[in-house]
Every structure is written in C-alpha cells, then in structure tokens.
Design a protein around this motif. Structure first.
Motif, mmCIF file in Angstrom:
data_model
loop_
_atom_site.group_PDB
_atom_site.id
_atom_site.type_symbol
_atom_site.label_atom_id
_atom_site.label_comp_id
_atom_site.label_asym_id
_atom_site.label_seq_id
_atom_site.Cartn_x
_atom_site.Cartn_y
_atom_site.Cartn_z
ATOM 1 N N GLN A 143 73.508 -31.106 34.506
ATOM 2 C CA GLN A 143 74.404 -30.229 33.741
ATOM 3 C C GLN A 143 75.841 -30.726 33.833
ATOM 4 N N ILE A 144 76.591 -30.547 32.729
ATOM 5 C CA ILE A 144 78.030 -30.816 32.722
ATOM 6 C C ILE A 144 78.725 -29.561 32.214
ATOM 7 N N ALA A 145 79.630 -29.022 33.032
ATOM 8 C CA ALA A 145 80.361 -27.815 32.655
ATOM 9 C C ALA A 145 81.859 -28.094 32.719
ATOM 10 N N THR A 146 82.606 -27.600 31.733
ATOM 11 C CA THR A 146 84.053 -27.806 31.717
ATOM 12 C C THR A 146 84.771 -26.481 31.516
ATOM 13 N N ARG A 147 85.970 -26.398 32.085
ATOM 14 C CA ARG A 147 86.864 -25.260 31.851
ATOM 15 C C ARG A 147 88.248 -25.822 31.544
ATOM 16 N N ARG A 148 88.736 -25.507 30.361
ATOM 17 C CA ARG A 148 90.046 -26.006 29.905
ATOM 18 C C ARG A 148 90.798 -24.808 29.337
ATOM 19 N N GLN A 149 91.635 -24.224 30.180
ATOM 20 C CA GLN A 149 92.272 -22.971 29.815
ATOM 21 C C GLN A 149 93.753 -23.009 30.162
ATOM 22 N N GLY A 150 94.553 -22.269 29.398
ATOM 23 C CA GLY A 150 95.977 -22.229 29.693
ATOM 24 C C GLY A 150 96.734 -21.393 28.685
ATOM 25 N N PRO A 151 98.043 -21.265 28.873
ATOM 26 C CA PRO A 151 98.866 -20.476 27.961
ATOM 27 C C PRO A 151 98.954 -21.099 26.574
ATOM 28 N N PHE A 152 99.369 -20.301 25.615
ATOM 29 C CA PHE A 152 99.426 -20.721 24.218
ATOM 30 C C PHE A 152 100.494 -21.793 23.988
ATOM 31 N N PRO A 153 100.160 -22.910 23.326
ATOM 32 C CA PRO A 153 101.137 -23.969 23.037
ATOM 33 C C PRO A 153 101.735 -23.764 21.637
ATOM 34 N N ALA A 154 102.995 -23.449 21.559
ATOM 35 C CA ALA A 154 103.628 -23.168 20.267
ATOM 36 C C ALA A 154 103.622 -24.386 19.347
ATOM 37 N N ARG A 155 103.477 -25.601 19.924
ATOM 38 C CA ARG A 155 103.570 -26.810 19.097
ATOM 39 C C ARG A 155 102.350 -27.020 18.197
ATOM 40 N N ILE A 156 101.220 -26.386 18.480
ATOM 41 C CA ILE A 156 100.009 -26.603 17.695
ATOM 42 C C ILE A 156 99.923 -25.549 16.603
ATOM 43 N N ALA A 157 99.874 -25.999 15.346
ATOM 44 C CA ALA A 157 99.860 -25.035 14.246
ATOM 45 C C ALA A 157 98.789 -25.299 13.209
ATOM 46 N N ASP A 158 98.267 -26.525 13.149
ATOM 47 C CA ASP A 158 97.396 -26.864 12.016
ATOM 48 C C ASP A 158 95.910 -26.858 12.336
ATOM 49 N N VAL A 159 95.528 -26.721 13.610
ATOM 50 C CA VAL A 159 94.111 -26.615 13.984
ATOM 51 C C VAL A 159 93.978 -25.571 15.082
ATOM 52 N N GLY A 160 92.737 -25.114 15.326
ATOM 53 C CA GLY A 160 92.476 -24.171 16.394
ATOM 54 C C GLY A 160 92.173 -24.862 17.707
ATOM 55 N N HIS A 196 93.757 -19.599 13.107
ATOM 56 C CA HIS A 196 92.733 -20.392 13.791
ATOM 57 C C HIS A 196 92.292 -19.735 15.100
ATOM 58 N N GLU A 197 91.078 -20.083 15.526
ATOM 59 C CA GLU A 197 90.529 -19.545 16.765
ATOM 60 C C GLU A 197 91.353 -20.016 17.966
ATOM 61 N N ASP A 198 91.436 -19.167 18.984
ATOM 62 C CA ASP A 198 92.183 -19.543 20.180
ATOM 63 C C ASP A 198 91.360 -19.420 21.459
ATOM 64 N N MET A 199 90.062 -19.137 21.312
ATOM 65 C CA MET A 199 89.177 -19.054 22.479
ATOM 66 C C MET A 199 87.758 -19.405 22.040
ATOM 67 N N VAL A 200 87.062 -20.199 22.858
ATOM 68 C CA VAL A 200 85.686 -20.572 22.525
ATOM 69 C C VAL A 200 84.860 -20.682 23.797
ATOM 70 N N ALA A 201 83.611 -20.271 23.689
ATOM 71 C CA ALA A 201 82.602 -20.514 24.718
ATOM 72 C C ALA A 201 81.439 -21.203 24.021
ATOM 73 N N ALA A 202 81.049 -22.369 24.507
ATOM 74 C CA ALA A 202 80.009 -23.153 23.839
ATOM 75 C C ALA A 202 79.001 -23.682 24.842
ATOM 76 N N THR A 203 77.738 -23.701 24.430
ATOM 77 C CA THR A 203 76.656 -24.264 25.229
ATOM 78 C C THR A 203 75.966 -25.342 24.410
ATOM 79 N N GLY A 204 75.800 -26.519 25.006
ATOM 80 C CA GLY A 204 75.229 -27.629 24.266
ATOM 81 C C GLY A 204 74.026 -28.239 24.954
ATOM 82 N N HIS A 205 73.355 -29.103 24.209
ATOM 83 C CA HIS A 205 72.206 -29.849 24.724
ATOM 84 C C HIS A 205 72.373 -31.291 24.276
ATOM 85 N N LEU A 206 72.286 -32.219 25.230
ATOM 86 C CA LEU A 206 72.456 -33.629 24.926
ATOM 87 C C LEU A 206 71.112 -34.313 24.732
ATOM 88 N N THR A 207 71.143 -35.481 24.108
ATOM 89 C CA THR A 207 69.900 -36.167 23.752
ATOM 90 C C THR A 207 69.094 -36.598 24.981
#
Length: 332
Positions: A143-160, A196-207
């Motif tokens: 298994q590979i699990a990641t957590r990438r969390q932090g305060p809102f970055p005002a510089r990002i405007a064109d993608v979520g 745009h979305e500002d929070m995501v939880a995702a579960t994946g399966h690799l080949t």
C-alpha cells in the motif's frame, strides 16, 4: 565547455525559485526572462524582463523553464517546441488531457526533451525510499498512502486542488511503485467559495496490485506532506517537508506488559530514522533536465509521465462527479 543558455517564462512565486536555482547550477546560464506581468519578486536581476516567448527565443536559448499559470502551459510549450527549444514545464503538464497530448506530440515530433516539474520525485527522502524499495528492503509493496494538506494558497486560481497538489501524489505514487494507476474512486468538496474543489479523498488501485489512498486539501490549518509505503517487512514514512525518512520494522519483540500492549500493539519492531544526504529538490530537478538535454541521463519526469498523471487527475474528478469507480486505460 560552453554553458547551455536557459530562458525562463514566468516570474511568479515558483518562477523566482527557478531563477535562483538556474543561476546556481553548473553548466547552464540564465540569459533571458519573460513575464507579461513584470517582475514582482525581483527575480530578473540585471536581465531585461521580456513580454513574450518570441522575444525570449530571439535572445538565443537552448532550453527553457515554463512557470506560468497552468492554463498557459499549452500555448507557451507549443511556441517553444515550434522554435526547437527543450522545455521543462511546471506541473501539471497542461489544464486538460487533450492539451497535454498536443504538447507530448509536438516535442516528440521535433526530438526535443520535454520534462514536467513534478518536483517531489526529486525530494531526497523519496529518492532514498525508492532506491531502498528497489533494493528489497521493504519486500513486496502492499500500500502507498499520502497526506498533502495545508492552508489555502491565494496564488492558485485556475485549477483545483486535484490538479495542483494532487498531481504530486499521483506522480510520486506511480513512480515509487513502478506501476500505473488502474482505477480510482474519489470524493471532493468545495468549501472556500471558489469554482474549483479544495479537498479530495481518493482510493486507487495500481496495475501491480498495490492499493493507494490520498488525502489532499487546501483547508487544513497545519501543513503536512507525508508518504507512507507499507510492505511485507514494515513501512517507510517520508516527510517531504523536512526530507526525513523513517523505517518502521515489523514487530519482532513481544509486548509482555498487557496494558502497554493495548495501545502499542502485541509486538514491536525497531524504528530507524535514516541518515540521508539532503540536496535541494529543485536543484536536483534542474541538474536532471540539464543532463537530459546533454544526453547524459534520462531520469526526468517526461511529458508522457506528466500526461499519465493528468489522466489520473481527471479520472479523480470524474469519479467525484459520477460517484463511481473510474477505470484508467493504460497508455503505451
């Protein structure tokens, strides 16, 4: 040996760091910068700030770094390809898979080096972890699990958050596992009042059968950048903020104190904080790009890699809308 002449497009928050590092890396020279918005961070130094890619090309450059907003990646990248310039484009490769595909084709058709700035691959903790996994120190990866969390970055405007931050985790997960995403299931939410979305939880399966889990958001008051890889011999934990790597061995010593076992587990293994060299990831990334242009080595994040990552990111967004598992067809 003559230095490779480098041009930089974009002098924003990331562009200023590129300008600094380009000036520090041997074998390359920053000879031109361009940004239609000017030089708000004073990164240009004694260079005149140009207003277009065509002006930058006219300076005479061998390679370029693109650090403009995501929506401009295709336009700038195609102009550089047309001019025969090798390019390192900040992640994600483009705003859409279709745009990314056009970039891949343009650089391939002209036999140019095209790289994508997924800088986490060059974090020393993850570089060491991957080498140790390849050496068999973890055994089979589960298994590979990641957590990438932090305060809102005002510089990002064109993608979520999925295409901005989440693409780091998609790329590094596939790279660590040497395996592509086969399917993904995700949920997103928007709490900041933007489009745009500002929070995501995702579960994946690799080949290769590895399962993954990713928590990414711009809403946490604390900043966290963790990658945890669990396998048959234990788990590696990489903190990419500090570039620390720790190995937790599987339990070998029985816990004889019953009340202690209730919260420490029935057995314990050694925990080792590994001593590793810690070069700056951005510098390592630029050295890899330089060497790829020179034909010395090829450990860059290729545009094909970047396109695969973007395909998974779009599958994450599709899953969040449809509330279904999305299968990801492999490319080449």
């Amino acid at each position: 040996m003559t230095n490779l002449r480098v041009g930089l497009v974009g002098l924003g928050m990331m562009g200023r760091h590129h300008a600094r590092v380009i000036r520090e890396v041997e074998g390359i020279e920053l000879v031109g910068v361009a940004d239609g918005q000017g030089d708000v961070h004073g990164a240009a130094g004694n260079l005149r700030v140009l207003s277009s890619v065509s002006e930058l090309v006219a300076v005479g450059i061998d390679m370029a770094v693109v650090a403009v907003p995501t929506g401009l990646h295709e336009e700038v990248g195609l102009a550089l390809a047309e001019a025969g310039i090798h390019a390192l484009i900040e992640k994600p490769i483009a705003s859409t898979v279709q745009a990314g595909q056009r970039l891949v084709e343009a650089f391939k058709a002209r036999d140019l080096v095209g790289a994508v700035g997924h800088i986490e691959r060059f974090n020393p903790a993850l570089q060491s972890m991957r080498a140790r996994i390849e050496a068999g120190e973890l055994g089979e990866v589960y298994q590979i699990a990641t957590r990438r969390q932090g305060p809102f970055p005002a510089r990002i405007a064109d993608v979520g958050v999925v295409k901005d931050l989440g693409t780091h985790d998609i790329d590094l997960t596939a790279w660590l596992a040497r395996s592509k995403f086969e399917s993904i299931f995700a949920r997103t939410t928007t709490r900041s009042g933007r489009a745009h979305e500002d929070m995501v939880a995702a579960t994946g399966h690799l080949t290769r059968g590895i399962i993954t889990n990713h928590l990414v958001n711009w809403l946490s008051p604390m900043k966290e950048r963790l990658t945890i890889v669990t396998g048959e011999k234990g788990a590696f934990v990489a903190d990419t903020l500090t570039a620390d790597l720790t190995f937790f061995e599987n339990g070998t010593v029985a816990t004889q104190w019953d009340s202690m076992a209730a919260f420490r587990g029935v057995s314990e293994g050694n925990v080792t904080r590994l001593a590793i060299a810690k070069p700056e990831p951005l510098r390592t990334e630029h050295e890899a790009f330089r060497d790829a242009v020179l034909g010395i080595r090829s450990d860059i994040v290729t545009m094909e890699d970047g396109l695969n990552t973007l395909r998974v990111a779009e599958a994450v967004l599709e899953s969040a809308v449809t509330r279904r598992v999305v299968d990801i067809e492999p490319l080449g």
